[in-house]
Design an enzyme around this catalytic site. Structure first.
Site, PDB file in Angstrom:
ATOM      1  N   CYS A 132       0.901  -1.217  -0.066  1.00 28.38           N
ATOM      2  CA  CYS A 132       0.128  -0.088   0.125  1.00 28.38           C
ATOM      3  C   CYS A 132       0.594   1.346  -0.047  1.00 28.38           C
ATOM      4  O   CYS A 132       1.346   1.460  -0.956  1.00 28.38           O
ATOM      5  CB  CYS A 132      -1.070   0.078   1.142  1.00 28.38           C
ATOM      6  SG  CYS A 132      -2.395   0.938   0.735  1.00 28.38           S
ATOM      7  N   HIS A 189      -3.404  -5.260   1.553  1.00 29.47           N
ATOM      8  CA  HIS A 189      -2.613  -5.531   2.915  1.00 29.47           C
ATOM      9  C   HIS A 189      -2.579  -7.096   3.431  1.00 29.47           C
ATOM     10  O   HIS A 189      -3.328  -7.364   4.098  1.00 29.47           O
ATOM     11  CB  HIS A 189      -3.107  -4.492   4.077  1.00 29.47           C
ATOM     12  CG  HIS A 189      -2.945  -3.420   3.999  1.00 29.47           C
ATOM     13  ND1 HIS A 189      -2.013  -2.708   4.425  1.00 29.47           N
ATOM     14  CD2 HIS A 189      -3.569  -2.207   3.296  1.00 29.47           C
ATOM     15  CE1 HIS A 189      -2.243  -1.114   4.606  1.00 29.47           C
ATOM     16  NE2 HIS A 189      -3.314  -1.223   3.676  1.00 29.47           N
ATOM     17  N   GLU A 236      -0.814  -8.688   5.337  1.00 32.16           N
ATOM     18  CA  GLU A 236      -0.376  -8.685   6.794  1.00 32.16           C
ATOM     19  C   GLU A 236      -1.664  -8.690   7.645  1.00 32.16           C
ATOM     20  O   GLU A 236      -1.646  -9.127   8.712  1.00 32.16           O
ATOM     21  CB  GLU A 236       0.700  -7.555   7.218  1.00 32.16           C
ATOM     22  CG  GLU A 236       0.206  -6.430   7.452  1.00 32.16           C
ATOM     23  CD  GLU A 236      -0.225  -5.342   6.238  1.00 32.16           C
ATOM     24  OE1 GLU A 236       0.011  -6.029   5.173  1.00 32.16           O
ATOM     25  OE2 GLU A 236      -0.790  -4.292   6.405  1.00 32.16           O
TER      26      GLU A 236
HETATM   27  N1  GLN Z   1      -3.483   6.453   0.996  1.00 31.84           N
HETATM   28  C1  GLN Z   1      -2.083   6.124   1.675  1.00 31.84           C
HETATM   29  C2  GLN Z   1      -1.087   6.972   1.150  1.00 31.84           C
HETATM   30  O1  GLN Z   1      -1.316   7.801   0.109  1.00 31.84           O
HETATM   31  C3  GLN Z   1      -2.005   4.744   1.610  1.00 31.84           C
HETATM   32  C4  GLN Z   1      -3.006   3.820   2.398  1.00 31.84           C
HETATM   33  C5  GLN Z   1      -2.281   2.550   3.082  1.00 31.84           C
HETATM   34  O2  GLN Z   1      -1.236   2.537   3.098  1.00 31.84           O
HETATM   35  N2  GLN Z   1      -3.265   1.823   3.604  1.00 31.84           N
HETATM   36  O3  GLN Z   1      -0.008   7.003   1.388  1.00 31.84           O
END
Ligand code: GLN
Length: 190
Positions: free
Chosen positions: A71, A166, A168
Site C-alpha cells: 500500500c 494488505h 499482513e
Molecule cells: N493513502 C495512503 C497513501 O497515500 C496509503 C494507504 C495505506 O497504506 N493503507 O500513502
C-alpha cells in the site's frame, strides 16, 4: 516507522523468517530484505528523511536490495507517482506508475477475493485501505494480480515487490512466503 509493523512481523515469523524492526540506518546492516508497511506515504517519506534512512535505502535499492512495499510502501517504491504531494519524498526503484488514493469515496476501503495465478488456484483475500492503483508497468515488471477495473494490485521487478493491498491483515501468508523466497534467492545469487 509506521503502519502494520507488528502484523507484518507476525506473518514473516509464520513463514520462518526472523523479522527485526528498522527505524535507523544502522539497522539495515545484515538484513536479507525489508518490508515497508502501509500507512501514509507522505509521513513515511518524511520520517525516512528525518531519521537518515532515505538516502541509504535508495542506494541499497539501486544495488539490488530486496524490498516489499504494501500500500503506502508500494507508493514509496514507484518511480512515478500520480497525485503525490509536491514535496513528498519517495524511494523509487520499480518501473511502475501508481496513483495515490485512486479508488473513489465509496470504495476507499474494500475487500475482495483476488486471483493471483502464480500463488495457486485459491484467490488471495485482499484488503484495500485508501489504496493506490498501479496504473501501468514497464516491460521488466511482472504483473502478479489485476483487479476487475484493469488496475494492477501486485507486481514484481527482480527483488522488488509491490502490493496495493494488505496481506499482513489476513492469515494467508503466501505473499510473505513469496517475499522471503525472493530475498533468500537474492542473497544466494549475490
Ligand atoms: N493513502 C495512503 C497513501 O497515500 C496509503 C494507504 C495505506 O497504506 N493503507 O500513502
Amino acid at each position: 516507522m509506521q503502519g502494520d509493523v507488528a502484523e507484518h512481523a507476525a506473518s514473516l515469523r509464520a513463514v520462518g523468517a526472523e523479522p527485526v524492526e528498522v527505524r535507523l540506518p544502522g539497522q539495515l546492516e545484515g538484513l536479507a530484505g525489508l518490508v515497508i508497511p502501509g500507512g501514509e506515504s507522505t509521513a513515511i517519506g518524511k520520517l525516512l528523511v528525518n531519521w537518515g534512512l532515505h538516502a541509504p535505502l535508495r542506494e541499497r535499492i539501486r544495488l539490488g536490495f530486496p524490498v516489499w512495499g504494501t500500500c503506502a510502501g508500494a507508493i514509496m517504491l514507484a518511480e512515478d507517482v500520480k497525485d503525490a504531494l509536491p514535496e513528498q519524498p519517495l524511494l523509487g526503484g520499480m518501473d511502475i506508475s501508481v496513483r495515490r488514493n485512486a479508488f473513489g469515496r465509496q470504495t476507499q476501503s474494500f475487500e475482495t477475493d483476488l486471483p493471483v495465478p502464480s500463488l495457486g488456484n485459491q484467490p488471495v483475500h485482499a484488503v484495500f485501505i485508501r489504496a493506490p492503483k498501479i496504473e501501468s508497468v514497464g516491460e521488466d515488471v511482472e504483473v502478479l494480480a489485476t483487479l476487475e477495473d484493469g488496475s494492477i494490485a501486485a507486481a514484481r521487478q527482480g527483488p522488488l515487490l509491490a502490493t496495493t493491498f494488505h496481506p499482513e491483515l489476513t492469515p494467508d501468508t503466501r505473499f510473505h512466503r513469496l517475499f522471503v523466497e525472493m530475498a533468500a534467492k537474492t542473497r544466494t545469487t549475490r
